[in-house]
Design a protein around this motif. Structure first.
Motif, PDB file in Angstrom:
ATOM      1  N   PRO A   1       0.958  -0.692   0.137  1.00 16.01           N
ATOM      2  CA  PRO A   1      -0.010   0.141  -0.083  1.00 16.01           C
ATOM      3  C   PRO A   1       0.885   1.593  -0.144  1.00 16.01           C
ATOM      4  O   PRO A   1       1.817   1.656   0.662  1.00 16.01           O
ATOM      5  N   ASP A   2       0.243   2.237  -0.378  1.00 17.17           N
ATOM      6  CA  ASP A   2       0.985   3.465  -1.016  1.00 17.17           C
ATOM      7  C   ASP A   2       1.326   4.221   1.029  1.00 17.17           C
ATOM      8  O   ASP A   2       2.320   4.971   0.723  1.00 17.17           O
ATOM      9  N   ARG A   3       0.358   4.030   1.417  1.00 14.00           N
ATOM     10  CA  ARG A   3       0.927   4.623   3.011  1.00 14.00           C
ATOM     11  C   ARG A   3       2.452   3.964   4.013  1.00 14.00           C
ATOM     12  O   ARG A   3       2.698   4.658   4.427  1.00 14.00           O
ATOM     13  N   VAL A   4       2.810   2.859   3.641  1.00  9.78           N
ATOM     14  CA  VAL A   4       3.447   1.635   4.007  1.00  9.78           C
ATOM     15  C   VAL A   4       5.083   1.775   3.607  1.00  9.78           C
ATOM     16  O   VAL A   4       5.740   1.750   4.133  1.00  9.78           O
ATOM     17  N   ARG A   5       4.986   2.622   1.951  1.00  7.15           N
ATOM     18  CA  ARG A   5       5.822   2.632   1.105  1.00  7.15           C
ATOM     19  C   ARG A   5       6.969   3.387   1.819  1.00  7.15           C
ATOM     20  O   ARG A   5       8.353   3.424   1.823  1.00  7.15           O
ATOM     21  N   ALA A   6       6.175   4.606   2.195  1.00  7.84           N
ATOM     22  CA  ALA A   6       7.391   5.871   2.640  1.00  7.84           C
ATOM     23  C   ALA A   6       7.793   5.075   4.411  1.00  7.84           C
ATOM     24  O   ALA A   6       9.417   6.246   4.353  1.00  7.84           O
ATOM     25  N   ASP A   7       6.834   4.640   4.655  1.00  8.69           N
ATOM     26  CA  ASP A   7       7.101   4.413   6.292  1.00  8.69           C
ATOM     27  C   ASP A   7       8.116   3.608   5.604  1.00  8.69           C
ATOM     28  O   ASP A   7       9.762   3.623   6.784  1.00  8.69           O
ATOM     29  N   VAL A   8       8.570   2.692   4.942  1.00  8.70           N
ATOM     30  CA  VAL A   8       9.633   1.243   5.277  1.00  8.70           C
ATOM     31  C   VAL A   8      10.862   2.008   4.383  1.00  8.70           C
ATOM     32  O   VAL A   8      11.938   1.991   5.271  1.00  8.70           O
TER      33      VAL A   8
END
Length: 328
Positions: free
Chosen positions: A146-153
């Motif tokens: 999901p988009d919301r996970v990418r930046a966090d990772v």
């Protein structure tokens, strides 16, 4: 015999130094596949070997039977090709049980399967897993999250500076149990700004900017550091003329004409100035004759050329600008 088995026969017919030189130009996945095949080839008749060799080099003398001492041969070749440190883990995967386990197993899985496996894990766990993958493989796996996970990772990857060996081993054990294996990792050095930049280099156009923007909102300085270490197609304008000429000898004109459709003027000038006048004219004529080209085709051609540039830099054939340190 399959293509891999025939390639294994050819490499086993060469001397260690020559085989090592061949392996230097292959990816880790290709090296592992060939290494496994080389250890499994046995009982090959002289006639079969001769037929295989004739397909590659007509003048090569017919070798003796193959198969004995293959493990020692493979070990020596991999060390010469990759160095003791880089080869050690690969040697273990090839020679000890012929299989991988734990986190290393993920390197040989499809990106979507990896994403499905870690989808419900904590972002810190996902970051550690992604940091262990090849950059292009990690990028493909991130696209499936999901988009919301990418930046966090990516943010967590960039700020990773190694983790305690016991914690890494525990994570490896969890993964290993899923694959019914038991192999510990030899290194806990993972993550960092360069790793994050390398992964972003393989993300689709637009996705990389979206992730960088999200990281910049959390840590502006870190976002700048990652961006400075990324190597994109337009950075080709910054490399020296000798490196550019070496690259142009390897890139087909039809691929180049597509890739340049989305390039800045300085990149086009850099490339044409390192070609003969006639070759530059043919390139321009080819671009004009093609007409409109889809953006997806342009991006695919650019990524293919960048992949070639990375392999050449890894092999020491060319040197890239300081800004491209993460890329090599």
């Amino acid at each position: 015999m399959s293509g891999v088995q025939r390639a294994a026969v050819v490499l086993l017919s060469l001397g260690e130094a020559q085989a090592a030189e061949v392996l230097k130009h292959m990816s880790a996945k290709e090296v592992q596949k060939l290494g496994v095949a080389m250890t499994s080839v046995s009982g090959v008749s002289r006639e079969s070997v001769g037929k295989v060799i004739d397909q590659f080099v007509d003048t090569l003398a017919q070798p003796s039977g193959l198969g004995s001492g293959a493990d020692e041969y493979v070990r020596a070749v991999l060390v010469q090709a990759l160095g003791e440190e880089r080869a050690s883990g690969l040697i273990d995967r090839i020679l000890l049980g012929r299989n991988t386990s734990g986190l290393d197993t993920l390197k040989w899985m499809e990106p979507r399967a990896i994403a499905d496996l870690v989808r419900n894990e904590h972002p810190q766990i996902i970051a550690i897993v992604m940091a262990h993958l090849e950059s292009d493989q990690a990028a493909e796996a991130l696209k499936c999250l999901p988009d919301r996970v990418r930046a966090d990772v990516l943010l967590r990857i960039a700020t990773l500076d190694g983790i305690p060996p016991n914690a890494l081993n525990e994570l490896n054990d969890v993964m290993a149990r899923q694959f019914a294996g038991a192999q510990n990792l030899k290194s806990s050095s993972v993550g960092g700004v360069k790793v994050a930049a390398n992964i972003l280099n393989f993300m689709d156009s637009g996705q990389d900017e979206q992730i960088l923007g999200a990281i910049g909102e959390v840590d502006g300085e870190l976002g700048v550091r990652i961006r400075d270490l990324m190597f994109v197609f337009d950075n080709l304008a910054e490399i020296d003329d000798r490196a550019m000429q070496a690259i142009l000898r390897e890139v087909p004109n039809d691929k180049l004409s597509v890739a340049l459709r989305g390039a800045e003027a300085k990149v086009r000038e850099k490339i044409t100035s390192n070609m003969s006048q006639r070759a530059a004219e043919i390139l321009v004529e080819d671009m004009e004759a093609r007409g409109p080209v889809r953006l997806a085709e342009v991006e695919a051609a650019q990524k293919e050329i960048l992949s070639l540039v990375r392999k050449m830099a890894d092999a020491g054939t060319i040197q890239l600008a300081a800004k491209a340190e993460a890329f090599v």
